[in-house]
Design a protein around this motif. Structure first.
Motif, PDB file in Angstrom:
ATOM      1  N   VAL A  46     -16.407   6.930  -6.785  1.00 12.89           N
ATOM      2  CA  VAL A  46     -15.692   5.760  -7.303  1.00 12.89           C
ATOM      3  C   VAL A  46     -14.577   5.424  -6.318  1.00 12.89           C
ATOM      4  O   VAL A  46     -13.700   6.248  -6.063  1.00 12.89           O
ATOM      5  N   PRO A  47     -14.602   4.217  -5.721  1.00 13.74           N
ATOM      6  CA  PRO A  47     -13.554   3.878  -4.761  1.00 13.74           C
ATOM      7  C   PRO A  47     -12.221   3.601  -5.450  1.00 13.74           C
ATOM      8  O   PRO A  47     -12.167   3.006  -6.521  1.00 13.74           O
ATOM      9  N   VAL A  48     -11.160   4.066  -4.821  1.00 12.29           N
ATOM     10  CA  VAL A  48      -9.807   3.826  -5.314  1.00 12.29           C
ATOM     11  C   VAL A  48      -9.032   3.126  -4.197  1.00 12.29           C
ATOM     12  O   VAL A  48      -9.012   3.599  -3.058  1.00 12.29           O
ATOM     13  N   VAL A  49      -8.399   2.019  -4.537  1.00 11.63           N
ATOM     14  CA  VAL A  49      -7.661   1.239  -3.545  1.00 11.63           C
ATOM     15  C   VAL A  49      -6.184   1.595  -3.628  1.00 11.63           C
ATOM     16  O   VAL A  49      -5.600   1.623  -4.706  1.00 11.63           O
ATOM     17  N   ARG A  50      -5.611   1.860  -2.480  1.00 20.73           N
ATOM     18  CA  ARG A  50      -4.173   2.114  -2.359  1.00 20.73           C
ATOM     19  C   ARG A  50      -3.615   1.041  -1.439  1.00 20.73           C
ATOM     20  O   ARG A  50      -4.059   0.912  -0.304  1.00 20.73           O
ATOM     21  N   GLY A  51      -2.680   0.270  -1.938  1.00 23.23           N
ATOM     22  CA  GLY A  51      -2.066  -0.778  -1.139  1.00 23.23           C
ATOM     23  C   GLY A  51      -1.244  -0.198  -0.005  1.00 23.23           C
ATOM     24  O   GLY A  51      -1.200   1.019   0.181  1.00 23.23           O
ATOM     25  N   PRO A  52      -0.598  -1.057   0.761  1.00 18.97           N
ATOM     26  CA  PRO A  52       0.219  -0.560   1.867  1.00 18.97           C
ATOM     27  C   PRO A  52       1.224   0.488   1.385  1.00 18.97           C
ATOM     28  O   PRO A  52       1.799   0.371   0.309  1.00 18.97           O
ATOM     29  N   ALA A  53       1.389   1.517   2.194  1.00 21.55           N
ATOM     30  CA  ALA A  53       2.250   2.646   1.829  1.00 21.55           C
ATOM     31  C   ALA A  53       3.709   2.224   1.762  1.00 21.55           C
ATOM     32  O   ALA A  53       4.201   1.484   2.597  1.00 21.55           O
ATOM     33  N   ALA A  54       4.359   2.705   0.734  1.00 23.92           N
ATOM     34  CA  ALA A  54       5.806   2.552   0.599  1.00 23.92           C
ATOM     35  C   ALA A  54       6.396   3.953   0.659  1.00 23.92           C
ATOM     36  O   ALA A  54       5.720   4.925   0.330  1.00 23.92           O
ATOM     37  N   PRO A  55       7.641   4.080   1.069  1.00 23.21           N
ATOM     38  CA  PRO A  55       8.236   5.419   1.142  1.00 23.21           C
ATOM     39  C   PRO A  55       8.109   6.164  -0.187  1.00 23.21           C
ATOM     40  O   PRO A  55       8.439   5.640  -1.242  1.00 23.21           O
ATOM     41  N   GLY A  56       7.562   7.367  -0.112  1.00 24.03           N
ATOM     42  CA  GLY A  56       7.398   8.190  -1.305  1.00 24.03           C
ATOM     43  C   GLY A  56       6.072   8.006  -2.023  1.00 24.03           C
ATOM     44  O   GLY A  56       5.740   8.760  -2.919  1.00 24.03           O
ATOM     45  N   SER A  57       5.291   6.988  -1.644  1.00 26.17           N
ATOM     46  CA  SER A  57       4.006   6.770  -2.313  1.00 26.17           C
ATOM     47  C   SER A  57       2.853   6.719  -1.313  1.00 26.17           C
ATOM     48  O   SER A  57       1.867   6.033  -1.543  1.00 26.17           O
ATOM     49  N   GLU A  58       2.972   7.429  -0.219  1.00 28.98           N
ATOM     50  CA  GLU A  58       1.935   7.426   0.798  1.00 28.98           C
ATOM     51  C   GLU A  58       0.707   8.184   0.310  1.00 28.98           C
ATOM     52  O   GLU A  58       0.834   9.290  -0.205  1.00 28.98           O
ATOM     53  N   PRO A  59      -0.504   7.593   0.479  1.00 28.23           N
ATOM     54  CA  PRO A  59      -1.705   8.313   0.058  1.00 28.23           C
ATOM     55  C   PRO A  59      -2.024   9.495   0.976  1.00 28.23           C
ATOM     56  O   PRO A  59      -2.656  10.448   0.558  1.00 28.23           O
ATOM     57  N   PHE A  60      -1.587   9.421   2.225  1.00 28.28           N
ATOM     58  CA  PHE A  60      -1.800  10.470   3.214  1.00 28.28           C
ATOM     59  C   PHE A  60      -0.503  10.676   3.988  1.00 28.28           C
ATOM     60  O   PHE A  60       0.315   9.758   4.070  1.00 28.28           O
ATOM     61  N   PRO A  61      -0.330  11.820   4.600  1.00 32.33           N
ATOM     62  CA  PRO A  61       0.837  11.976   5.477  1.00 32.33           C
ATOM     63  C   PRO A  61       0.778  10.947   6.611  1.00 32.33           C
ATOM     64  O   PRO A  61      -0.293  10.653   7.129  1.00 32.33           O
ATOM     65  N   PHE A  62       1.892  10.405   6.955  1.00 32.79           N
ATOM     66  CA  PHE A  62       2.024   9.429   8.041  1.00 32.79           C
ATOM     67  C   PHE A  62       1.216   8.157   7.780  1.00 32.79           C
ATOM     68  O   PHE A  62       0.703   7.536   8.702  1.00 32.79           O
ATOM     69  N   SER A  63       1.087   7.749   6.528  1.00 32.98           N
ATOM     70  CA  SER A  63       0.378   6.515   6.194  1.00 32.98           C
ATOM     71  C   SER A  63       1.142   5.318   6.730  1.00 32.98           C
ATOM     72  O   SER A  63       2.369   5.288   6.722  1.00 32.98           O
ATOM     73  N   SER A  64       0.392   4.322   7.138  1.00 34.57           N
ATOM     74  CA  SER A  64       0.988   3.124   7.718  1.00 34.57           C
ATOM     75  C   SER A  64       1.325   2.107   6.631  1.00 34.57           C
ATOM     76  O   SER A  64       0.533   1.881   5.714  1.00 34.57           O
ATOM     77  N   PRO A  65       2.464   1.446   6.746  1.00 30.55           N
ATOM     78  CA  PRO A  65       2.796   0.393   5.784  1.00 30.55           C
ATOM     79  C   PRO A  65       2.024  -0.903   6.056  1.00 30.55           C
ATOM     80  O   PRO A  65       2.130  -1.849   5.297  1.00 30.55           O
ATOM     81  N   ASP A  66       1.250  -0.933   7.135  1.00 32.17           N
ATOM     82  CA  ASP A  66       0.461  -2.111   7.492  1.00 32.17           C
ATOM     83  C   ASP A  66      -1.029  -1.884   7.274  1.00 32.17           C
ATOM     84  O   ASP A  66      -1.865  -2.457   7.963  1.00 32.17           O
ATOM     85  N   THR A  67      -1.367  -1.052   6.296  1.00 28.39           N
ATOM     86  CA  THR A  67      -2.760  -0.690   6.061  1.00 28.39           C
ATOM     87  C   THR A  67      -3.039  -0.593   4.569  1.00 28.39           C
ATOM     88  O   THR A  67      -2.240  -0.051   3.824  1.00 28.39           O
ATOM     89  N   VAL A  68      -4.182  -1.129   4.165  1.00 29.59           N
ATOM     90  CA  VAL A  68      -4.687  -0.957   2.809  1.00 29.59           C
ATOM     91  C   VAL A  68      -5.747   0.141   2.898  1.00 29.59           C
ATOM     92  O   VAL A  68      -6.592   0.126   3.794  1.00 29.59           O
ATOM     93  N   TYR A  69      -5.706   1.104   1.988  1.00 26.88           N
ATOM     94  CA  TYR A  69      -6.626   2.235   2.003  1.00 26.88           C
ATOM     95  C   TYR A  69      -7.592   2.158   0.833  1.00 26.88           C
ATOM     96  O   TYR A  69      -7.195   1.823  -0.280  1.00 26.88           O
ATOM     97  N   VAL A  70      -8.855   2.479   1.095  1.00 25.20           N
ATOM     98  CA  VAL A  70      -9.845   2.657   0.042  1.00 25.20           C
ATOM     99  C   VAL A  70     -10.351   4.084   0.208  1.00 25.20           C
ATOM    100  O   VAL A  70     -10.865   4.449   1.262  1.00 25.20           O
ATOM    101  N   VAL A  71     -10.194   4.894  -0.840  1.00 27.05           N
ATOM    102  CA  VAL A  71     -10.584   6.298  -0.790  1.00 27.05           C
ATOM    103  C   VAL A  71     -11.722   6.524  -1.774  1.00 27.05           C
ATOM    104  O   VAL A  71     -11.643   6.097  -2.928  1.00 27.05           O
ATOM    105  N   CYS A  72     -12.766   7.183  -1.300  1.00 28.80           N
ATOM    106  CA  CYS A  72     -13.895   7.533  -2.157  1.00 28.80           C
ATOM    107  C   CYS A  72     -14.203   9.008  -1.959  1.00 28.80           C
ATOM    108  O   CYS A  72     -14.439   9.447  -0.834  1.00 28.80           O
ATOM    109  N   ARG A  73     -14.167   9.753  -3.042  1.00 28.32           N
ATOM    110  CA  ARG A  73     -14.542  11.163  -2.996  1.00 28.32           C
ATOM    111  C   ARG A  73     -16.038  11.212  -3.269  1.00 28.32           C
ATOM    112  O   ARG A  73     -16.500  10.931  -4.366  1.00 28.32           O
TER     113      ARG A  73
END
Length: 176
Positions: A46-73
């Motif tokens: 099931v894909p999960v969308v994470r919008g651009p990273a904000a401080p404290g809510s990064e989906p990954f370490p060193f996430s970019s604030p100029d990137t939308v992430y879609v994560v699928c396990r």
């Protein structure tokens, strides 16, 4: 003087050995891998969308604030998994990682036949005959993460790209 140089050289060599050993051992001792962080929060295939990273809510370490992430396990134990999305004309990259965090496959918008992410991921012993516009990859393990990164040319595009990313599909593919 010669004895001091000997001990200094020996200390540098031993320090280098300890440093290299620590760099190799630390990932195995880390309390949580990227996969384990998403294991509890993301359902399988099931894909999960994470919008651009904000401080404290990064989906990954060193996430970019100029990137939308879609994560699928993903889990390809029984069936292949198809990942696809329809995105506006932008640069994206799709990385497939094992449960221990090692990348085993990567593609981007410049490599995809249609410029859109459309990937069939096969498990051990699985076969699939793709159409012309599909890319097929062989999983190195039965489970892992697919991470789509959609890069924003401008931060004002974040709502548009996030909405487009929410249409991503990560689903088991019935073969027969």
């Amino acid at each position: 003087m010669r004895a001091r140089a000997f001990w200094l050289g020996l200390a540098l060599i031993l320090g280098g050995i300890v440093h290299i050993a620590a760099m190799l051992v630390i990932p195995a001792l880390a309390p949580k891998s990227g996969y384990s962080r998403f294991e509890a929060a993301v359902d399988t295939n099931v894909p999960v969308v994470r919008g651009p990273a904000a401080p404290g809510s990064e989906p990954f370490p060193f996430s970019s604030p100029d990137t939308v992430y879609v994560v699928c396990r993903y889990d390809v134990t029984e069936n292949p998994v198809r990942f696809m999305a329809t995105l506006p004309d932008t640069y994206w990259s799709l990385a497939l990682t094992e449960t221990d965090g090692g990348n085993f496959y990567h593609m981007n918008s410049m490599q995809a036949p249609t410029g859109q992410p459309d990937l069939i991921l096969l498990g051990r012993g699985q076969e699939f005959d793709p159409t012309v516009d599909q890319t097929v990859a062989q999983a190195s393990g039965q489970r892992g993460l697919m991470v789509l990164r959609v890069f924003l040319r401008d931060r004002t595009l974040a709502p548009t790209m996030t909405a487009a990313a929410k249409g991503a599909i990560c689903a088991p593919l019935e073969i027969g």
